[in-house]
Write a protein that holds these residues in place. Structure first.
Motif, PDB file in Angstrom:
ATOM      1  N   ALA A 270     -40.758  38.213 125.866  1.00 45.16           N
ATOM      2  CA  ALA A 270     -41.343  38.718 127.112  1.00 45.16           C
ATOM      3  C   ALA A 270     -42.700  38.077 127.377  1.00 45.16           C
ATOM      4  CB  ALA A 270     -41.470  40.235 127.042  1.00 45.16           C
ATOM      5  N   GLN A 271     -43.521  37.932 126.348  1.00 43.11           N
ATOM      6  CA  GLN A 271     -44.842  37.348 126.558  1.00 43.11           C
ATOM      7  C   GLN A 271     -44.764  35.831 126.789  1.00 43.11           C
ATOM      8  OE1 GLN A 271     -47.270  39.138 123.270  1.00 43.11           O
ATOM      9  NE2 GLN A 271     -48.384  40.015 124.998  1.00 43.11           N
ATOM     10  N   GLU A 272     -43.793  35.176 126.183  1.00 45.89           N
ATOM     11  CA  GLU A 272     -43.603  33.749 126.474  1.00 45.89           C
ATOM     12  C   GLU A 272     -43.257  33.550 127.949  1.00 45.89           C
ATOM     13  OE1 GLU A 272     -40.880  29.917 125.073  1.00 45.89           O
ATOM     14  OE2 GLU A 272     -40.772  31.780 123.928  1.00 45.89           O
ATOM     15  N   MET A 273     -42.606  34.558 128.537  1.00 52.08           N
ATOM     16  CA  MET A 273     -42.239  34.497 129.952  1.00 52.08           C
ATOM     17  C   MET A 273     -43.397  34.946 130.849  1.00 52.08           C
ATOM     18  SD  MET A 273     -38.614  35.860 131.455  1.00 52.08           S
ATOM     19  CE  MET A 273     -39.073  37.563 131.730  1.00 52.08           C
ATOM     20  N   ASN A 274     -44.547  35.280 130.229  1.00 49.92           N
ATOM     21  CA  ASN A 274     -45.748  35.704 130.957  1.00 49.92           C
ATOM     22  C   ASN A 274     -45.630  37.090 131.566  1.00 49.92           C
ATOM     23  OD1 ASN A 274     -47.306  33.247 130.535  1.00 49.92           O
ATOM     24  ND2 ASN A 274     -45.849  32.279 131.941  1.00 49.92           N
ATOM     25  N   CYS A 275     -44.861  37.972 130.927  1.00 50.99           N
ATOM     26  CA  CYS A 275     -44.746  39.353 131.391  1.00 50.99           C
ATOM     27  C   CYS A 275     -45.997  40.158 131.021  1.00 50.99           C
ATOM     28  CB  CYS A 275     -43.538  40.039 130.758  1.00 50.99           C
ATOM     29  SG  CYS A 275     -41.945  39.416 131.301  1.00 50.99           S
ATOM     30  N   ASN A 276     -46.384  41.060 131.909  1.00 52.06           N
ATOM     31  CA  ASN A 276     -47.402  42.066 131.578  1.00 52.06           C
ATOM     32  C   ASN A 276     -46.842  43.484 131.677  1.00 52.06           C
ATOM     33  OD1 ASN A 276     -47.229  42.621 134.329  1.00 52.06           O
ATOM     34  ND2 ASN A 276     -49.313  41.960 134.812  1.00 52.06           N
ATOM     35  N   PHE A 277     -45.514  43.580 131.854  1.00 51.52           N
ATOM     36  CA  PHE A 277     -44.875  44.876 132.136  1.00 51.52           C
ATOM     37  C   PHE A 277     -43.431  44.833 131.670  1.00 51.52           C
ATOM     38  CE2 PHE A 277     -42.543  47.424 135.477  1.00 51.52           C
ATOM     39  CZ  PHE A 277     -43.043  48.677 135.140  1.00 51.52           C
ATOM     40  N   LEU A 278     -42.955  45.912 131.068  1.00 56.69           N
ATOM     41  CA  LEU A 278     -41.560  46.031 130.658  1.00 56.69           C
ATOM     42  C   LEU A 278     -40.971  47.331 131.171  1.00 56.69           C
ATOM     43  CD1 LEU A 278     -41.517  44.813 126.936  1.00 56.69           C
ATOM     44  CD2 LEU A 278     -40.629  43.601 128.940  1.00 56.69           C
ATOM     45  N   ARG A 279     -39.777  47.228 131.717  1.00 56.01           N
ATOM     46  CA  ARG A 279     -39.009  48.427 132.031  1.00 56.01           C
ATOM     47  C   ARG A 279     -38.105  48.702 130.830  1.00 56.01           C
ATOM     48  NH1 ARG A 279     -33.876  49.287 136.080  1.00 56.01           N
ATOM     49  NH2 ARG A 279     -33.659  51.519 135.681  1.00 56.01           N
ATOM     50  N   LEU A 280     -38.389  49.777 130.095  1.00 62.39           N
ATOM     51  CA  LEU A 280     -37.584  50.142 128.936  1.00 62.39           C
ATOM     52  C   LEU A 280     -36.369  50.924 129.424  1.00 62.39           C
ATOM     53  CD1 LEU A 280     -40.359  51.112 126.353  1.00 62.39           C
ATOM     54  CD2 LEU A 280     -39.410  48.862 126.915  1.00 62.39           C
ATOM     55  N   ALA A 281     -35.245  50.219 129.566  1.00 64.83           N
ATOM     56  CA  ALA A 281     -34.048  50.794 130.152  1.00 64.83           C
ATOM     57  C   ALA A 281     -33.076  51.183 129.033  1.00 64.83           C
ATOM     58  CB  ALA A 281     -33.387  49.776 131.085  1.00 64.83           C
ATOM     59  N   HIS A 282     -32.212  52.147 129.328  1.00 69.86           N
ATOM     60  CA  HIS A 282     -32.251  53.193 130.343  1.00 69.86           C
ATOM     61  C   HIS A 282     -32.507  54.535 129.671  1.00 69.86           C
ATOM     62  CE1 HIS A 282     -30.817  50.891 133.790  1.00 69.86           C
ATOM     63  NE2 HIS A 282     -29.830  50.388 133.076  1.00 69.86           N
ATOM     64  N   TYR A 283     -33.377  54.510 128.654  1.00 67.68           N
ATOM     65  CA  TYR A 283     -33.591  55.646 127.756  1.00 67.68           C
ATOM     66  C   TYR A 283     -34.897  55.389 127.019  1.00 67.68           C
ATOM     67  CZ  TYR A 283     -31.270  51.816 125.408  1.00 67.68           C
ATOM     68  OH  TYR A 283     -30.929  50.551 125.007  1.00 67.68           O
ATOM     69  N   PRO A 284     -35.477  56.404 126.387  1.00 68.78           N
ATOM     70  CA  PRO A 284     -36.689  56.160 125.602  1.00 68.78           C
ATOM     71  C   PRO A 284     -36.385  55.245 124.414  1.00 68.78           C
ATOM     72  CG  PRO A 284     -36.427  58.507 126.073  1.00 68.78           C
ATOM     73  CD  PRO A 284     -35.141  57.848 126.458  1.00 68.78           C
ATOM     74  N   HIS A 285     -37.138  54.162 124.305  1.00 69.40           N
ATOM     75  CA  HIS A 285     -36.968  53.227 123.202  1.00 69.40           C
ATOM     76  C   HIS A 285     -37.709  53.719 121.967  1.00 69.40           C
ATOM     77  CE1 HIS A 285     -35.542  49.377 125.450  1.00 69.40           C
ATOM     78  NE2 HIS A 285     -35.184  50.457 126.130  1.00 69.40           N
ATOM     79  N   ASN A 286     -37.500  53.014 120.864  1.00 69.07           N
ATOM     80  CA  ASN A 286     -38.195  53.307 119.618  1.00 69.07           C
ATOM     81  C   ASN A 286     -39.705  53.360 119.853  1.00 69.07           C
ATOM     82  OD1 ASN A 286     -39.288  52.956 116.858  1.00 69.07           O
ATOM     83  ND2 ASN A 286     -37.160  52.484 116.339  1.00 69.07           N
TER      84      ASN A 286
END
Length: 515
Positions: free
Chosen positions: A262-278
């Motif tokens: 995600a950071q290699e793609m220059n993301c600053n935001f993640l949508r944790l789909a479709h449930y609470p992640h670890n």
């Protein structure tokens, strides 16, 4: 192996849905003045927990933590813990029988035996007041809830050593205390993800955490972080490892691998789909300066009129908020994904949004909704879901160029929205098999997916109120709905990378766009 799912561990359990029994023997030495709890990070989906041959608890919900007091069930010496796990899908469950991700069964997150004082810190919340300035001295609000015995009139201390803060309060009859104080913390942001040691003490108990301070708000069609406009360079991600044999994520290394991409793609935001992640995912993203959309599995068409279904959904929401409410990077609570519009659904989700605001008035609340054509011939599109009245942002999924025509259709589409709120595209994209090359008119080729992404990004540039986007999805993930032989083979192929981590052409389109 615990924590892990059973589907990826045994070939003959790959498709298994049903019950499996777990057993663990352990030695225990009692400690005077201590209470003892079993903490489960998550068990998918239902479980019955037995200790020394006695049923002590039941739990429903596959992605949220739960605790069981076992003080009166433990014995000195050898103890036997038994957990019956059942991942059978049910129509009245959340998620329901119809979903688009793998139903990984098992004790998928860690199990711990906790020994704590008779009077203990049960929960706490520390956050900068939402009206705080973008820098300088600000009001910090906090509360502490004690559990156990002798809860009334207890002194509670909250310390932040780096900020020279030591605030105190006294609990009420229920063990609850509120604190407010002024401090000058550095603001948490993707560029400066500063965290402070926060120590909460009461009676003989002491809890430490690392907490960041920031504000998030909406003003007109803008999302503001610390009072400044921010664009959400996002991506959606499932809790599934990058691997030849993917599994439910349960190690730091697996989390780091996803965040690295995600950071290699220059993301600053993640949508944790479709449930609470670890919880590791949320905390490690916070350390890296990645903002998060936290979601519950209220997905597609669940039983809106069933009161038990609502209570189950609300409990999963409460458990998610209770776990993550001190995480500075969580900026949006999501109550649903792609739910069909009807009066019963609107009332169901409105109550969930009210619960969000009751528990946490400092964050944004929304859901992933769906687009609608005003005029199909003219290509006039909108998102005018009735839920917008209660949500903070206009957030929706759309697949122009994949489920809706070819990618060239993006050139003709015109978007308009019924109110002035920020627009977040929570899903867009299409599928491709890594290494499958051909003309950009041939579906499931990397070239088709690449062109689709280019055309969608051009379309978004004309979209009013545009404040961010989340391509669907970071990696190819297992799905029981995707059976196209030689192409899908039980994988949703919309990943920007393959299940093994190989980057598709569209990945480089997004990386350059975000750059």
């Amino acid at each position: 192996t615990v924590p892990n799912d059973w589907n990826s561990q045994y070939e003959d359990l790959y498709l298994y849905e049903g019950k499996i029994w777990y057993r663990r023997n352990f030695d225990f030495i009692p400690q005077a003045g201590k209470r003892h709890f079993l903490h489960f990070g998550a068990v998918n989906y239902e479980c019955e927990v037995g200790l020394n041959g006695e049923l002590i608890a039941r739990h429903e919900g596959g992605y949220t933590p739960f605790d069981i007091e076992v003080t009166d069930f433990l014995k000195e010496g050898n103890n036997e813990l038994t957990v019956i796990v059942d991942n059978t899908r049910r129509r009245d469950a959340v998620p329901t029988v119809n979903s688009d991700w793998w139903n990984y069964g098992g004790i998928t997150r860690s199990v711990e035996l906790l020994s704590i004082p008779d009077t203990y810190v049960r929960n706490y919340y520390v956050a900068m007041d939402k009206s705080a300035p973008s820098s300088g001295t600000a009001l910090i609000n906090a509360w502490v809830q004690l559990g156990g015995e002798d809860l009334a009139s207890r002194k509670v201390t909250l310390a932040i050593p780096e900020l020279d803060v030591e605030a105190q309060a006294v609990t009420d009859a229920d063990g609850y205390a509120e604190l407010s104080f002024k401090a000058d913390p550095g603001r948490w942001s993707p560029e400066t993800p500063v965290l402070y040691d926060v120590i909460v003490s009461a009676a003989a108990d002491k809890v430490s955490d690392r907490i960041g301070f920031r504000t998030v708000a909406v003003k007109g069609d803008k999302i503001l972080l610390n009072g400044k406009q921010i664009f959400l360079r996002g991506c959606a991600v499932h809790e599934e490892s990058i691997s030849q044999n993917p599994e439910r994520v349960n190690t730091r290394e697996e989390v780091e691998a996803l965040l690295d991409v995600a950071q290699e793609m220059n993301c600053n935001f993640l949508r944790l789909a479709h449930y609470p992640h670890n919880e590791m995912m949320v905390r490690m993203a916070e350390e890296r300066g990645i903002m998060v959309w936290d979601e519950i599995p209220c997905y597609w068409s669940i039983m809106w009129e069933n009161q038990q279904t609502y209570e189950n959904t609300q409990q999963q929401l409460v458990d998610m908020i209770s776990r993550d409410m001190n995480r500075a990077n969580v900026i949006i609570w999501s109550v649903a994904n792609e739910t069909p519009r009807c009066p019963e659904r609107l009332e169901f989700l409105r109550k969930l949004i009210d619960k969000c605001r009751e528990m946490d008035p400092t964050r944004l609340v929304s859901a992933a909704m769906e687009k609608r054509y005003i005029d199909r011939e003219a290509g006039l599109l909108t998102m005018d879901d009735e839920l917008l009245e209660y949500a903070d942002i206009i957030s929706f999924n759309q697949y122009v160029g994949w489920y809706d025509g070819s990618s060239d259709k993006c050139d003709k589409v015109v978007w308009q929205f019924p109110m002035l709120k920020p627009v977040l595209v929570t899903e867009f994209g299409g599928g491709a098999v890594y290494g499958n090359h051909g003309p950009d008119t041939e579906r499931f080729t990397e070239e088709y997916m690449e062109k689709l992404y280019i055309k969608n990004l051009e379309m978004f540039s004309r979209m009013p109120q545009f404040s961010g986007l989340c391509p669907w999805v970071l990696k190819d993930f297992r799905s029981p709905k995707r059976h196209l032989a030689g192409i899908q083979d039980d994988y949703n192929r919309k990943g920007l990378i393959s299940e093994k981590g190989e980057k598709k052409k569209a990945f480089h389109v997004m990386r350059k766009y975000y750059e």
